[in-house]
Motif scaffolding. Structure first.
Motif, PDB file in Angstrom:
ATOM      1  N   GLU A  51      22.060  50.400 -49.339  1.00 24.00           N
ATOM      2  CA  GLU A  51      22.822  51.649 -49.134  1.00 24.00           C
ATOM      3  C   GLU A  51      22.285  52.568 -48.052  1.00 24.00           C
ATOM      4  O   GLU A  51      22.969  53.495 -47.640  1.00 24.00           O
ATOM      5  CB  GLU A  51      22.928  52.400 -50.456  1.00 24.00           C
ATOM      6  CG  GLU A  51      23.785  51.664 -51.471  1.00 24.00           C
ATOM      7  CD  GLU A  51      24.282  52.570 -52.566  1.00 24.00           C
ATOM      8  OE1 GLU A  51      24.771  53.653 -52.278  1.00 24.00           O
ATOM      9  OE2 GLU A  51      24.144  52.165 -53.729  1.00 24.00           O
ATOM     10  N   VAL A  52      21.030  52.366 -47.619  1.00 23.54           N
ATOM     11  CA  VAL A  52      20.516  53.217 -46.530  1.00 23.54           C
ATOM     12  C   VAL A  52      21.113  52.684 -45.220  1.00 23.54           C
ATOM     13  O   VAL A  52      20.916  51.526 -44.871  1.00 23.54           O
ATOM     14  CB  VAL A  52      18.969  53.194 -46.481  1.00 23.54           C
ATOM     15  CG1 VAL A  52      18.461  53.961 -45.265  1.00 23.54           C
ATOM     16  CG2 VAL A  52      18.386  53.772 -47.757  1.00 23.54           C
ATOM     17  N   PRO A  53      21.880  53.498 -44.497  1.00 23.79           N
ATOM     18  CA  PRO A  53      22.566  52.974 -43.311  1.00 23.79           C
ATOM     19  C   PRO A  53      21.633  52.750 -42.122  1.00 23.79           C
ATOM     20  O   PRO A  53      20.609  53.418 -41.994  1.00 23.79           O
ATOM     21  CB  PRO A  53      23.583  54.071 -42.958  1.00 23.79           C
ATOM     22  CG  PRO A  53      23.447  55.136 -43.975  1.00 23.79           C
ATOM     23  CD  PRO A  53      22.179  54.917 -44.730  1.00 23.79           C
ATOM     24  N   SER A  54      22.009  51.789 -41.301  1.00 20.41           N
ATOM     25  CA  SER A  54      21.336  51.624 -40.005  1.00 20.41           C
ATOM     26  C   SER A  54      22.390  51.164 -39.001  1.00 20.41           C
ATOM     27  O   SER A  54      23.523  50.852 -39.368  1.00 20.41           O
ATOM     28  CB  SER A  54      20.171  50.638 -40.098  1.00 20.41           C
ATOM     29  OG  SER A  54      20.643  49.332 -40.219  1.00 20.41           O
ATOM     30  N   MET A  55      22.002  51.147 -37.747  1.00 24.84           N
ATOM     31  CA  MET A  55      22.944  50.836 -36.667  1.00 24.84           C
ATOM     32  C   MET A  55      22.880  49.334 -36.353  1.00 24.84           C
ATOM     33  O   MET A  55      21.778  48.776 -36.297  1.00 24.84           O
ATOM     34  CB  MET A  55      22.500  51.669 -35.465  1.00 24.84           C
ATOM     35  CG  MET A  55      23.469  51.896 -34.393  1.00 24.84           C
ATOM     36  SD  MET A  55      24.895  52.864 -34.869  1.00 24.84           S
ATOM     37  CE  MET A  55      24.679  54.395 -34.094  1.00 24.84           C
ATOM     38  N   ALA A  56      24.023  48.698 -36.149  1.00 27.71           N
ATOM     39  CA  ALA A  56      24.039  47.292 -35.713  1.00 27.71           C
ATOM     40  C   ALA A  56      25.311  47.047 -34.912  1.00 27.71           C
ATOM     41  O   ALA A  56      26.327  47.748 -35.100  1.00 27.71           O
ATOM     42  CB  ALA A  56      24.004  46.349 -36.922  1.00 27.71           C
ATOM     43  N   ILE A  57      25.248  46.060 -34.034  1.00 28.02           N
ATOM     44  CA  ILE A  57      26.442  45.711 -33.241  1.00 28.02           C
ATOM     45  C   ILE A  57      27.478  45.099 -34.177  1.00 28.02           C
ATOM     46  O   ILE A  57      27.185  44.191 -34.954  1.00 28.02           O
ATOM     47  CB  ILE A  57      26.057  44.751 -32.094  1.00 28.02           C
ATOM     48  CG1 ILE A  57      25.229  45.533 -31.063  1.00 28.02           C
ATOM     49  CG2 ILE A  57      27.302  44.131 -31.451  1.00 28.02           C
ATOM     50  CD1 ILE A  57      24.614  44.690 -29.965  1.00 28.02           C
ATOM     51  N   ASP A  58      28.693  45.632 -34.089  1.00 23.14           N
ATOM     52  CA  ASP A  58      29.716  45.269 -35.060  1.00 23.14           C
ATOM     53  C   ASP A  58      30.924  44.598 -34.399  1.00 23.14           C
ATOM     54  O   ASP A  58      31.716  43.940 -35.064  1.00 23.14           O
ATOM     55  CB  ASP A  58      30.145  46.565 -35.763  1.00 23.14           C
ATOM     56  CG  ASP A  58      31.022  46.309 -36.952  1.00 23.14           C
ATOM     57  OD1 ASP A  58      30.808  45.289 -37.613  1.00 23.14           O
ATOM     58  OD2 ASP A  58      31.917  47.133 -37.216  1.00 23.14           O
ATOM     59  N   GLU A  59      31.056  44.812 -33.127  1.00 24.95           N
ATOM     60  CA  GLU A  59      32.234  44.286 -32.425  1.00 24.95           C
ATOM     61  C   GLU A  59      31.843  44.040 -30.975  1.00 24.95           C
ATOM     62  O   GLU A  59      31.058  44.819 -30.411  1.00 24.95           O
ATOM     63  CB  GLU A  59      33.317  45.374 -32.464  1.00 24.95           C
ATOM     64  CG  GLU A  59      34.707  44.835 -32.476  1.00 24.95           C
ATOM     65  CD  GLU A  59      35.730  45.954 -32.665  1.00 24.95           C
ATOM     66  OE1 GLU A  59      35.368  47.063 -33.069  1.00 24.95           O
ATOM     67  OE2 GLU A  59      36.891  45.693 -32.379  1.00 24.95           O
ATOM     68  N   ILE A  60      32.351  42.954 -30.381  1.00 27.62           N
ATOM     69  CA  ILE A  60      32.082  42.770 -28.949  1.00 27.62           C
ATOM     70  C   ILE A  60      33.371  42.372 -28.220  1.00 27.62           C
ATOM     71  O   ILE A  60      34.281  41.782 -28.810  1.00 27.62           O
ATOM     72  CB  ILE A  60      30.970  41.728 -28.655  1.00 27.62           C
ATOM     73  CG1 ILE A  60      31.348  40.331 -29.139  1.00 27.62           C
ATOM     74  CG2 ILE A  60      29.640  42.130 -29.228  1.00 27.62           C
ATOM     75  CD1 ILE A  60      30.382  39.264 -28.636  1.00 27.62           C
ATOM     76  N   VAL A  61      33.406  42.730 -26.954  1.00 27.69           N
ATOM     77  CA  VAL A  61      34.504  42.286 -26.095  1.00 27.69           C
ATOM     78  C   VAL A  61      33.859  41.441 -25.006  1.00 27.69           C
ATOM     79  O   VAL A  61      33.027  41.936 -24.241  1.00 27.69           O
ATOM     80  CB  VAL A  61      35.248  43.487 -25.471  1.00 27.69           C
ATOM     81  CG1 VAL A  61      36.285  43.009 -24.469  1.00 27.69           C
ATOM     82  CG2 VAL A  61      35.902  44.332 -26.552  1.00 27.69           C
ATOM     83  N   ILE A  62      34.209  40.144 -24.972  1.00 33.47           N
ATOM     84  CA  ILE A  62      33.628  39.248 -23.966  1.00 33.47           C
ATOM     85  C   ILE A  62      34.498  39.311 -22.706  1.00 33.47           C
ATOM     86  O   ILE A  62      35.705  39.042 -22.774  1.00 33.47           O
ATOM     87  CB  ILE A  62      33.578  37.796 -24.483  1.00 33.47           C
ATOM     88  CG1 ILE A  62      32.790  37.710 -25.799  1.00 33.47           C
ATOM     89  CG2 ILE A  62      33.060  36.841 -23.402  1.00 33.47           C
ATOM     90  CD1 ILE A  62      31.388  37.233 -25.746  1.00 33.47           C
ATOM     91  N   VAL A  63      33.900  39.669 -21.628  1.00 40.40           N
ATOM     92  CA  VAL A  63      34.645  39.697 -20.362  1.00 40.40           C
ATOM     93  C   VAL A  63      34.526  38.331 -19.681  1.00 40.40           C
ATOM     94  O   VAL A  63      35.507  37.757 -19.212  1.00 40.40           O
ATOM     95  CB  VAL A  63      34.095  40.830 -19.443  1.00 40.40           C
ATOM     96  CG1 VAL A  63      34.856  40.898 -18.130  1.00 40.40           C
ATOM     97  CG2 VAL A  63      34.154  42.175 -20.161  1.00 40.40           C
ATOM     98  N   GLU A  64      33.329  37.803 -19.673  1.00 39.10           N
ATOM     99  CA  GLU A  64      33.121  36.477 -19.078  1.00 39.10           C
ATOM    100  C   GLU A  64      31.959  35.785 -19.780  1.00 39.10           C
ATOM    101  O   GLU A  64      30.910  36.399 -20.013  1.00 39.10           O
ATOM    102  CB  GLU A  64      32.818  36.636 -17.578  1.00 39.10           C
ATOM    103  CG  GLU A  64      32.887  35.308 -16.843  1.00 39.10           C
ATOM    104  CD  GLU A  64      32.706  35.467 -15.337  1.00 39.10           C
ATOM    105  OE1 GLU A  64      32.907  36.578 -14.808  1.00 39.10           O
ATOM    106  OE2 GLU A  64      32.340  34.459 -14.704  1.00 39.10           O
TER     107      GLU A  64
END
Ligand code: SF4
Ligand code: SF4
Ligand SMILES: [Zn+2]
Length: 294
Positions: A56-69
């Protein structure tokens, strides 16, 4: 050494009143690890604290990516998975949880999302792309280490993407857990009786080097390292064994190892705040049910 105390009261109907006076002492602490001695608690309390830390203690993480190449040999999904598992330094006071952000937007806003860009090509020759190649729009939200490998590029390959990091909780995905380890155990109690003949078998048998032989006596060298495995008692030739190991009632050692997303003391402070919130909610529920009955 710091000392603090948490008081917990809960009243359940007319049956009984539970009151815990919990005392917490910091035994060890560095940038990522914290070891606490907790006295006056019980197993449900310790387990609640552990579960809140991990889920329950929040932290930051990459959740979504947009691949350009992506001309590497790795699939987009594999790269996305690897990026998600890179621990990010978390600015807990600067961002909202997406579900609590006033923007109410699926994509997010500057208050609930951080953008990191990755743009590497290898005209000069192949190389490994590391977490340090990610460029964050917020210098306070960056990978905890620059040396986490993401993928390898051969000559004339390219990776270009935009990644969006958000606050989240471990109960939704392990990538948001702010700790790599969180455990507790009973505080050990070791008693060596007068029947001990100082043969030293318990010292040899102990896998954690807790005991030491000094002259004709056995002494405890590192009590906190004891795992209560009982190997020393099993090795003792005396019957019953001249060494007795048990856990002290209502005393625990709580260990926490941060991923470096947040300092360990901040993780503990957030966990106690969340636990307090849950207890107040429970108290409120009980009062509502009581007033419904009367
Ligand atoms: S219980 Fe296990 S760890 Fe503890 S002193 Fe005995 S052998 Fe060592
Ligand atoms: S094994 Fe038993 S008798 Fe031998 S030193 Fe240890 S406690 Fe004493
Ligand atoms: Zn927002």
């Amino acid at each position: 050494m710091h000392q603090c105390s948490i008081e917990r009261h809960s009243k359940v109907e007319h049956c009984y009143e539970v009151s815990l006076q919990v005392e917490i002492k910091v035994l060890e602490k560095d940038e990522t690890n914290m070891r606490l001695l907790v006295r006056g608690a019980d197993v449900p309390f310790m387990n609640a604290l552990r579960r809140i830390v991990t889920s329950e203690v929040p932290s930051m993480a990459i959740d979504e990516i947009v691949i350009v190449e992506n001309s590497s040999i790795l699939m987009d999904e594999t790269i996305a998975h690897r990026l998600g598992l890179i621990p990010l330094r978390t600015d807990l006071d600067g961002y909202n949880l997406p579900e609590e952000c006033p923007c109410k937007s699926e994509f997010g806003c500057n208050l609930c999302r951080v953008t990191l860009a990755l743009d590497v090509d290898t005209k000069e020759g192949g190389r490994t792309v590391y977490s340090g190649d990610l460029v964050s729009e917020n210098p306070n939200v960056v990978p905890v280490s620059d040396r986490i490998p993401i993928l390898k590029l051969a000559k004339e390959q390219k990776i270009k993407l935009e990644a969006y990091a958000r606050l989240g909780k471990g109960k939704n995905h392990a990538k948001w857990e702010p700790v790599s380890m969180c455990t507790y155990k009973y505080y050990p109690k070791i008693e060596i009786t007068k029947r001990c003949n100082a043969c030293g078998k318990c010292v040899e048998m102990c896998p954690r080097r807790v005991l030491v032989k000094k002259g004709n006596s056995i002494e405890v060298n590192d009590l906190i390292a004891c795992t209560l495995c009982q190997d020393c008692a099993s090795a003792c030739p005396e019957s019953p064994p001249a060494i007795q190991v048990s856990g002290e009632e209502n005393a625990f050692i709580f260990n926490l190892e941060s991923t470096s997303a947040l300092p360990p003391e901040r993780i503990m402070a957030e966990a106690s705040k969340i636990l307090d919130g849950h207890l107040k909610e429970l108290e409120g529920e009980i009062k509502v049910r009581k007033s419904e009955k009367s």
